[in-house]
Design a protein around this motif. Structure first.
Motif, PDB file in Angstrom:
ATOM      1  N   MET A  15       0.839  -1.192   0.000  1.00 44.74           N
ATOM      2  CA  MET A  15       0.000   0.000   0.000  1.00 44.74           C
ATOM      3  C   MET A  15       0.881   1.251   0.000  1.00 44.74           C
ATOM      4  N   ASP A  16       0.452   2.263  -0.759  1.00 47.18           N
ATOM      5  CA  ASP A  16       1.233   3.489  -0.893  1.00 47.18           C
ATOM      6  C   ASP A  16       1.305   4.245   0.432  1.00 47.18           C
ATOM      7  N   ILE A  17       2.474   4.811   0.701  1.00 46.29           N
ATOM      8  CA  ILE A  17       2.684   5.617   1.901  1.00 46.29           C
ATOM      9  C   ILE A  17       2.474   7.082   1.529  1.00 46.29           C
ATOM     10  N   LEU A  18       1.512   7.722   2.185  1.00 46.83           N
ATOM     11  CA  LEU A  18       1.204   9.124   1.899  1.00 46.83           C
ATOM     12  C   LEU A  18       1.994  10.080   2.795  1.00 46.83           C
ATOM     13  N   TYR A  19       2.215   9.691   4.029  1.00 45.51           N
ATOM     14  CA  TYR A  19       2.912  10.557   4.984  1.00 45.51           C
ATOM     15  C   TYR A  19       4.101   9.787   5.560  1.00 45.51           C
ATOM     16  N   GLU A  20       5.289  10.369   5.462  1.00 43.39           N
ATOM     17  CA  GLU A  20       6.507   9.675   5.893  1.00 43.39           C
ATOM     18  C   GLU A  20       6.790   9.835   7.381  1.00 43.39           C
ATOM     19  N   ARG A  21       6.343  10.917   7.967  1.00 44.21           N
ATOM     20  CA  ARG A  21       6.599  11.147   9.400  1.00 44.21           C
ATOM     21  C   ARG A  21       5.270  11.341  10.112  1.00 44.21           C
ATOM     22  N   VAL A  22       4.816  10.309  10.802  1.00 43.89           N
ATOM     23  CA  VAL A  22       3.526  10.340  11.482  1.00 43.89           C
ATOM     24  C   VAL A  22       3.699   9.778  12.890  1.00 43.89           C
ATOM     25  N   ALA A  23       2.632   9.913  13.665  1.00 44.23           N
ATOM     26  CA  ALA A  23       2.625   9.364  15.027  1.00 44.23           C
ATOM     27  C   ALA A  23       1.216   8.918  15.362  1.00 44.23           C
ATOM     28  N   GLY A  24       1.120   7.844  16.128  1.00 41.73           N
ATOM     29  CA  GLY A  24      -0.166   7.341  16.618  1.00 41.73           C
ATOM     30  C   GLY A  24      -0.189   7.356  18.126  1.00 41.73           C
ATOM     31  N   LEU A  25      -1.313   7.782  18.701  1.00 42.04           N
ATOM     32  CA  LEU A  25      -1.441   7.900  20.152  1.00 42.04           C
ATOM     33  C   LEU A  25      -2.564   6.997  20.638  1.00 42.04           C
ATOM     34  N   ASP A  26      -2.288   6.216  21.670  1.00 44.29           N
ATOM     35  CA  ASP A  26      -3.298   5.409  22.348  1.00 44.29           C
ATOM     36  C   ASP A  26      -3.554   6.054  23.698  1.00 44.29           C
ATOM     37  N   VAL A  27      -4.713   6.717  23.820  1.00 46.55           N
ATOM     38  CA  VAL A  27      -5.006   7.569  24.977  1.00 46.55           C
ATOM     39  C   VAL A  27      -5.765   6.770  26.028  1.00 46.55           C
ATOM     40  N   HIS A  28      -5.319   6.909  27.279  1.00 45.08           N
ATOM     41  CA  HIS A  28      -5.991   6.280  28.419  1.00 45.08           C
ATOM     42  C   HIS A  28      -6.233   7.334  29.498  1.00 45.08           C
ATOM     43  N   LYS A  29      -6.790   6.903  30.607  1.00 46.06           N
ATOM     44  CA  LYS A  29      -7.112   7.840  31.681  1.00 46.06           C
ATOM     45  C   LYS A  29      -5.854   8.457  32.278  1.00 46.06           C
ATOM     46  N   ASP A  30      -4.827   7.627  32.542  1.00 44.63           N
ATOM     47  CA  ASP A  30      -3.631   8.100  33.236  1.00 44.63           C
ATOM     48  C   ASP A  30      -2.399   8.153  32.349  1.00 44.63           C
ATOM     49  N   THR A  31      -2.420   7.493  31.205  1.00 44.23           N
ATOM     50  CA  THR A  31      -1.226   7.434  30.353  1.00 44.23           C
ATOM     51  C   THR A  31      -1.607   7.648  28.892  1.00 44.23           C
ATOM     52  N   VAL A  32      -0.594   8.008  28.103  1.00 42.81           N
ATOM     53  CA  VAL A  32      -0.712   8.127  26.652  1.00 42.81           C
ATOM     54  C   VAL A  32       0.473   7.390  26.040  1.00 42.81           C
ATOM     55  N   VAL A  33       0.189   6.363  25.248  1.00 48.66           N
ATOM     56  CA  VAL A  33       1.241   5.602  24.570  1.00 48.66           C
ATOM     57  C   VAL A  33       1.380   6.163  23.155  1.00 48.66           C
ATOM     58  N   ALA A  34       2.571   6.616  22.800  1.00 40.50           N
ATOM     59  CA  ALA A  34       2.820   7.255  21.511  1.00 40.50           C
ATOM     60  C   ALA A  34       3.798   6.422  20.705  1.00 40.50           C
ATOM     61  N   CYS A  35       3.553   6.359  19.405  1.00 42.85           N
ATOM     62  CA  CYS A  35       4.436   5.661  18.485  1.00 42.85           C
ATOM     63  C   CYS A  35       4.736   6.587  17.309  1.00 42.85           C
ATOM     64  N   VAL A  36       6.008   6.919  17.123  1.00 43.43           N
ATOM     65  CA  VAL A  36       6.447   7.742  15.993  1.00 43.43           C
ATOM     66  C   VAL A  36       6.913   6.806  14.884  1.00 43.43           C
ATOM     67  N   ARG A  37       6.375   7.008  13.695  1.00 44.05           N
ATOM     68  CA  ARG A  37       6.699   6.153  12.538  1.00 44.05           C
ATOM     69  C   ARG A  37       7.353   7.019  11.463  1.00 44.05           C
ATOM     70  N   ILE A  38       8.616   6.694  11.103  1.00 43.02           N
ATOM     71  CA  ILE A  38       9.391   7.478  10.133  1.00 43.02           C
ATOM     72  C   ILE A  38       9.883   6.543   9.039  1.00 43.02           C
ATOM     73  N   MET A  39       9.647   6.931   7.789  1.00 43.31           N
ATOM     74  CA  MET A  39      10.135   6.163   6.653  1.00 43.31           C
ATOM     75  C   MET A  39      11.574   6.578   6.342  1.00 43.31           C
ATOM     76  N   THR A  40      12.494   5.607   6.377  1.00 40.68           N
ATOM     77  CA  THR A  40      13.901   5.845   6.088  1.00 40.68           C
ATOM     78  C   THR A  40      14.382   4.805   5.072  1.00 40.68           C
ATOM     79  N   GLU A  41      14.767   5.268   3.867  1.00 46.11           N
ATOM     80  CA  GLU A  41      15.245   4.396   2.793  1.00 46.11           C
ATOM     81  C   GLU A  41      14.265   3.260   2.508  1.00 46.11           C
TER      82      GLU A  41
END
Length: 423
Positions: free
Chosen positions: A1-27
């Motif tokens: 599948m085609d990649i539209l955005y090379e530098r993105v992040a996804g957040l999983d939000v909870h009551k007390d914490t936020v889990v973040a994942c940064v995704r960067i396309m390199t080569e």
């Protein structure tokens, strides 16, 4: 599948914490880095700095209860596009669910452009929405206390609701207050009814002849105080809503229609009053450019059925959840519009009720009201009712074809011939 955005992040939000994942396309390869932050203001600001240092262009998170709101307000000041997604639209394959995997999944979907942002109004509209929703909840709770009063009277074998339509009206309040004060004689209680009560004195006497004990009087006083306390709170809420509207009115520039003027336009629709109009505006906002057509707004609200087709056959489907606060308000407006005489909505209801039943008919009326709201807000015009005789003014061919179709469903073969040719 085609990649539209090379530098993105996804957040999983909870009551007390936020889990973040940064995704960067390199080569041509995706590199991910995951971190966990506390849901405090300082930690959320640290998360924002980390996302900016990673040069993320798009960040997505799912709408989790109300926990996403403070995260959205703090991260919304960052130098990236923040997207709030419907949790039902980004559900992962079950079986391997963890907070880290959820954040990575959101980042992968966002990189491929598969996440569609939800409608998030500005902060002023959000505050107005919170006030109108709180008012609706208090009105529901007030209704429950009235029902508890009716239940207590029924336990005492007092049929006040059978002879008075509104037991919280002037006559009903006088009678209930007299019961609380210790009056037990049915004739004295019946004498407190106003002249506008249609029930006869004998009917009032029989309805008020029960077995009222101290226990019942205590419960009546308790529920009546709760109901009156909620009534005072609702009046304060109404004053606060009016003040917020005036504040929003003062900040409107010359390019936008004043908020109070929009409320006045919406009240020209049958069934929409001065309470319902601000509630509707707080749910959808005043800018209709975010909805391509009126059908998109109706679908977003959940007033049209979803698609359920398999093997070329279309199956029946229920209404989607949509926007429940807006949907219930529009249904209430539709019932009020149905009682308006010489109205198109009344004619539409009775026309559909015979074929589909009252519940589906009232949903169709609510969808028609929302369609009118869309065009009023988009064009800034008043509502023009089509009239109760709208369906009778249609062309003769349309009405004839509809009647022929009904006869064919009944098993008759029909051939139409004009009267002039028949003679």
């Amino acid at each position: 599948m085609d990649i539209l955005y090379e530098r993105v992040a996804g957040l999983d939000v909870h009551k007390d914490t936020v889990v973040a994942c940064v995704r960067i396309m390199t080569e041509g390869k995706a590199q991910r880095e995951c971190r966990t932050f506390l849901a405090t203001t300082e930690q959320l600001m640290e998360l924002r700095r980390w996302l900016e240092e990673s040069r993320c262009t798009h960040v997505a998170m799912e709408a989790t209860g109300v926990y996403w709101m403070p995260v959205f307000r703090i991260l919304g000041e960052g130098a990236f596009e923040l997207i709030v997604a419907n949790a039902a639209h980004i559900k992962n394959v079950p079986g391997r669910k963890t907070d880290m995997n959820d954040a990575m999944w959101i980042a992968d979907l966002l990189a491929c452009g598969l996440i569609r942002g939800s409608f998030v109004p500005d902060e002023q509209v959000q505050e107005l929405r919170a006030l109108t929703r709180t008012r609706k909840q208090l009105v529901r709770e007030q209704t429950r206390h009235v029902q508890r009063i009716e239940k207590t009277l029924a336990e005492a074998n007092i049929k006040l609701g059978s002879v008075i339509s509104d037991i919280m009206g002037a006559s009903g309040r006088r009678i209930i207050q007299a019961m609380i004060d210790g009056v037990r004689q049915p004739n004295k209680l019946a004498a407190l009814a106003g002249k506008q009560i249609k029930a006869s004195p004998k009917a009032l006497y029989d309805a008020l002849h029960g077995r009222l004990t101290d226990h019942h009087r205590f419960l009546l006083a308790l529920h009546l105080r709760q109901r009156d306390g909620l009534d005072e709170t609702i009046r304060k809420l109404d004053a606060e809503i009016a003040e917020r509207i005036e504040h929003m009115e003062a900040q409107v520039d010359g390019r936008k229609i004043p908020f109070r003027h929009l409320i006045g336009l919406l009240t020209t629709i049958p069934g929409v009053n001065a309470v319902a109009a601000p509630s509707v505006l707080s749910e959808i906002g005043a800018d209709m450019s975010r909805f391509q057509t009126a059908g998109h707004l109706v679908a977003w609200t959940g007033l049209c059925t979803g698609q359920n087709e398999s093997a070329g056959k279309r199956k029946s489907s229920r209404l989607r959840k949509g926007a429940p606060w807006l949907k219930t308000m529009l249904i209430q407006c539709a019932w009020a519009a149905k009682r308006s005489k010489n109205s198109y909505y009344r004619a539409q209801f009775f026309r559909l009720q015979a074929k589909r039943g009252p519940q589906k008919a009232i949903c169709a009326v609510a969808a028609s009201i929302l369609t009118a709201i869309y065009h009023i807000l988009k064009d800034g015009t008043e509502h023009h009712d089509l009239g109760a005789d709208y369906f009778d003014r249609r062309p003769t061919e349309v009405k004839a074809s509809r009647l022929v179709a009904r006869l064919k469903r009944l098993g008759f073969n029909v051939q139409l011939q004009p009267i002039a040719e028949a003679a």
